[in-house]
Each structure stands twice: as structure tokens, then as C-alpha cells.
Design a protein around this motif. Structure first.
Motif, short mmCIF file in Angstrom:
data_model
loop_
_atom_site.label_atom_id
_atom_site.label_comp_id
_atom_site.label_asym_id
_atom_site.label_seq_id
_atom_site.Cartn_x
_atom_site.Cartn_y
_atom_site.Cartn_z
N LYS A 110 0.83 -1.21 0.00
CA LYS A 110 0.00 0.00 0.00
C LYS A 110 0.86 1.26 0.00
CE LYS A 110 -4.12 -1.78 2.27
NZ LYS A 110 -4.96 -1.71 3.49
N LEU A 111 1.94 1.24 0.77
CA LEU A 111 2.85 2.39 0.80
C LEU A 111 3.52 2.58 -0.55
CD1 LEU A 111 4.21 4.69 2.34
CD2 LEU A 111 5.96 3.04 3.06
N LEU A 112 3.96 1.50 -1.17
CA LEU A 112 4.58 1.57 -2.49
C LEU A 112 3.60 2.14 -3.52
CD1 LEU A 112 6.95 1.01 -4.39
CD2 LEU A 112 6.06 -1.31 -4.66
N ILE A 113 2.35 1.70 -3.48
CA ILE A 113 1.33 2.21 -4.40
C ILE A 113 1.11 3.70 -4.15
CG2 ILE A 113 -1.13 2.10 -4.99
CD1 ILE A 113 0.54 -0.16 -6.18
N ALA A 114 1.08 4.10 -2.88
CA ALA A 114 0.88 5.53 -2.56
C ALA A 114 2.06 6.36 -3.06
CB ALA A 114 0.69 5.71 -1.05
N VAL A 115 3.27 5.84 -2.94
CA VAL A 115 4.46 6.56 -3.43
C VAL A 115 4.38 6.70 -4.95
CG1 VAL A 115 6.97 6.40 -3.73
CG2 VAL A 115 5.95 6.02 -1.48
N LEU A 116 4.02 5.63 -5.65
CA LEU A 116 3.88 5.71 -7.11
C LEU A 116 2.77 6.69 -7.49
CD1 LEU A 116 4.26 1.94 -8.10
CD2 LEU A 116 5.92 3.79 -8.41
N GLY A 117 1.69 6.69 -6.74
CA GLY A 117 0.62 7.65 -6.98
C GLY A 117 1.08 9.08 -6.76
N ALA A 118 1.92 9.29 -5.75
CA ALA A 118 2.45 10.63 -5.48
C ALA A 118 3.31 11.10 -6.63
CB ALA A 118 3.24 10.63 -4.17
N VAL A 119 4.16 10.23 -7.15
CA VAL A 119 5.00 10.59 -8.29
C VAL A 119 4.12 10.94 -9.49
CG1 VAL A 119 6.69 9.75 -9.98
CG2 VAL A 119 7.02 9.28 -7.55
N TYR A 120 3.14 10.10 -9.76
CA TYR A 120 2.22 10.33 -10.88
C TYR A 120 1.51 11.67 -10.73
CZ TYR A 120 -1.33 9.23 -14.39
OH TYR A 120 -2.14 9.25 -15.49
N PHE A 121 0.96 11.91 -9.55
CA PHE A 121 0.24 13.14 -9.28
C PHE A 121 1.12 14.37 -9.43
CE2 PHE A 121 -1.19 16.38 -6.19
CZ PHE A 121 -2.44 16.65 -6.73
N MET A 122 2.37 14.28 -8.96
CA MET A 122 3.28 15.42 -8.94
C MET A 122 4.08 15.61 -10.23
SD MET A 122 3.03 17.16 -6.13
CE MET A 122 4.57 18.07 -6.10
N LEU A 123 3.94 14.74 -11.20
CA LEU A 123 4.74 14.85 -12.42
C LEU A 123 4.74 16.24 -13.05
CD1 LEU A 123 4.47 11.51 -14.42
CD2 LEU A 123 6.52 12.61 -13.52
N PRO A 124 3.59 16.91 -13.19
CA PRO A 124 3.65 18.25 -13.79
C PRO A 124 4.53 19.22 -13.00
CG PRO A 124 1.40 17.45 -13.81
CD PRO A 124 2.20 16.49 -12.97
N ALA A 125 4.49 19.13 -11.68
CA ALA A 125 5.31 20.02 -10.84
C ALA A 125 6.78 19.64 -10.93
CB ALA A 125 4.84 19.96 -9.39
N TYR A 126 7.08 18.35 -10.87
CA TYR A 126 8.47 17.90 -10.95
C TYR A 126 9.09 18.31 -12.30
CZ TYR A 126 7.71 14.86 -6.85
OH TYR A 126 7.45 14.36 -5.60
N VAL A 127 8.35 18.05 -13.37
CA VAL A 127 8.86 18.36 -14.70
C VAL A 127 9.00 19.87 -14.88
CG1 VAL A 127 8.36 18.23 -17.17
CG2 VAL A 127 8.08 16.21 -15.74
N ALA A 128 8.03 20.63 -14.39
CA ALA A 128 8.11 22.10 -14.49
C ALA A 128 9.33 22.63 -13.75
CB ALA A 128 6.84 22.75 -13.95
N ASN A 129 9.58 22.10 -12.56
CA ASN A 129 10.72 22.56 -11.76
C ASN A 129 12.03 22.28 -12.49
OD1 ASN A 129 11.64 23.78 -9.28
ND2 ASN A 129 12.36 21.75 -8.68
N LEU A 130 12.15 21.10 -13.06
CA LEU A 130 13.36 20.75 -13.82
C LEU A 130 13.45 21.57 -15.11
CD1 LEU A 130 13.36 16.87 -13.43
CD2 LEU A 130 15.02 18.46 -12.45
N SER A 131 12.32 21.75 -15.79
CA SER A 131 12.30 22.48 -17.06
C SER A 131 12.63 23.95 -16.88
CB SER A 131 10.94 22.35 -17.74
OG SER A 131 10.65 21.01 -18.01
N GLY A 132 12.17 24.53 -15.77
CA GLY A 132 12.49 25.93 -15.49
C GLY A 132 13.99 26.14 -15.40
N LEU A 133 14.68 25.16 -14.84
CA LEU A 133 16.14 25.22 -14.73
C LEU A 133 16.79 24.93 -16.09
CD1 LEU A 133 18.80 25.27 -13.08
CD2 LEU A 133 18.42 22.84 -12.65
N ALA A 134 16.37 23.84 -16.71
CA ALA A 134 17.02 23.41 -17.96
C ALA A 134 16.76 24.35 -19.13
CB ALA A 134 16.55 22.00 -18.32
N PHE A 135 15.57 24.94 -19.18
CA PHE A 135 15.21 25.79 -20.31
C PHE A 135 15.00 27.25 -19.90
CE2 PHE A 135 13.56 21.49 -21.24
CZ PHE A 135 14.42 21.18 -22.27
N GLY A 136 15.64 27.63 -18.81
CA GLY A 136 15.53 29.00 -18.30
C GLY A 136 16.68 29.86 -18.78
N GLY A 137 17.01 30.82 -17.95
CA GLY A 137 18.08 31.75 -18.29
C GLY A 137 17.51 33.04 -18.83
N GLY A 138 18.37 34.01 -18.99
CA GLY A 138 17.92 35.29 -19.53
C GLY A 138 17.50 36.26 -18.44
#
Length: 191
Positions: free
Chosen positions: A7-35
Motif C-alpha cells: 500500500k505504501l509503495l502504491i501511494a508513493v507511485l501515486g504521489a510521483v504520478y500526481f506530482m509529475l507536472p510540478a516535478y517536470v516544471a521545476n526541472l524544465s524551469g532550470l534546464a530551459f531558463g536563463g535570460g
């Protein structure tokens, strides 16, 4: 015992799935930022920068767009695969990812919220006298998470237990991704 671990493993996978837009945005802001920095180089009355050079318009724009697109993909997946609530062990209702529109809305809120949270974290670091790159344990790892979750509350309800899972998971993922970004040369510090 095995059931609780599962159940904990499923909840952790669900958390990753749920948070993907935030995680990717945070990384993308760094990788494709600047200026141009969002604060335009302005200072507060205390003589310190408002936010600093790390939060840029280009990073805010690109991170928000890419995170929103990730939300759209999750919405499309939800359209084809239906009820994804099993991914969270019943801790959170993922029905919002059940359509393209729902995915776009939540993706935007989480992506923009993550980048806004990061900017607020930078603002707070400047107010307490920390310069860019200076460590601020927990704030460095969780400011974007809090921003994403606060804005996501406009369309979903999140239990405290799910929030704690997301926060703990994010601490480890953030340190790991920052270490990787440091090793490949796109970050100045490993934390």
C-alpha cells in the motif's frame, strides 16, 4: 506486513504520478531558463535583490508550458485507462486526470504553482540574508512542492498523509535530481 508495504509503495507511485507536472516544471524551469530575471534586477528596501537571477521569465514560461503539457498527457492517459485512483491506495482522488481538460487545468496549476513556490522560496532566502546558491535546508527542496500543492487545491483535495508522502518523496527526488544536474554542469551546487 507485506500488504502495508505494498500500500505504501502504491501511494508513493501515486504521489510521483500526481506530482509529475510540478516535478517536470521545476526541472524544465532550470534546464530551459536563463535570460532576464523575473525581478528585473530590482532590490527591496533592505538592499537585497527581490528574488535574484535564478528565477527567469524564460524559465517560468517554459517550465509552465512543459508542466502543463505533462498534465495534458496524464489527462489523456486517464481518458483511456479510466479510474487511476488505485495508484494512490485511496489516499487521493485522481479523477481530475480523467480528461484532457482536467489534466490541462491541474497540470497548469501544479506547474505554475511549482515555479511560483520556487520564486517565493528565493524571495524568502533573500529576506533572511541568504544569497543565491546558499543552502536553506527543506526550503530549497520543498518550496516548489508547497506552491504546486497550494494551487492544486483549487481543483483537488489532498489529505495530510498524502502531503507527507509527497514531501518526503520530494526531498529525496529533489536532492537526487540536483546532484545529477550539478554533475552534468547545469547547476552550480549539488543541493
Amino acid at each position: 506486513m507485506e500488504t502495508e508495504i505494498f500500500k505504501l509503495l502504491i501511494a508513493v507511485l501515486g504521489a510521483v504520478y500526481f506530482m509529475l507536472p510540478a516535478y517536470v516544471a521545476n526541472l524544465s524551469g532550470l534546464a530551459f531558463g536563463g535570460g532576464t530575471p523575473v525581478d528585473g534586477g530590482r532590490e527591496c528596501k533592505d538592499g537585497r535583490r527581490l528574488i535574484g537571477n535564478g528565477v527567469t521569465w524564460k524559465g517560468l514560461q517554459n517550465g509552465t508550458i512543459i508542466g502543463t503539457l505533462v498534465g495534458a498527457v496524464l489527462g489523456i492517459i486517464g481518458t483511456f485507462y479510466g479510474d487511476l485512483n488505485v495508484l494512490t491506495g485511496g489516499i487521493i482522488d485522481l479523477h481530475v486526470y480523467g480528461s484532457l481538460i482536467g489534466g490541462l487545468i491541474l497540470g497548469f496549476l501544479m506547474a505554475f504553482g511549482a515555479l511560483l513556490g520556487d520564486a517565493v522560496g528565493s524571495f524568502l532566502k533573500r529576506r533572511i540574508g541568504l544569497e543565491r546558491g546558499a543552502p536553506a535546508p527543506f526550503m530549497d527542496q520543498l518550496d516548489f512542492v508547497v506552491g504546486a500543492l497550494v494551487l492544486s487545491l483549487l481543483v483537488v483535495r489532498i489529505s495530510w498523509s498524502f502531503f507527507i508522502i509527497i514531501a518526503l518523496l520530494s526531498l529525496f527526488l529533489h536532492l537526487g535530481s540536483n546532484t545529477f544536474a550539478y554533475l552534468i554542469g547545469i547547476k552550480d551546487v549539488w543541493y
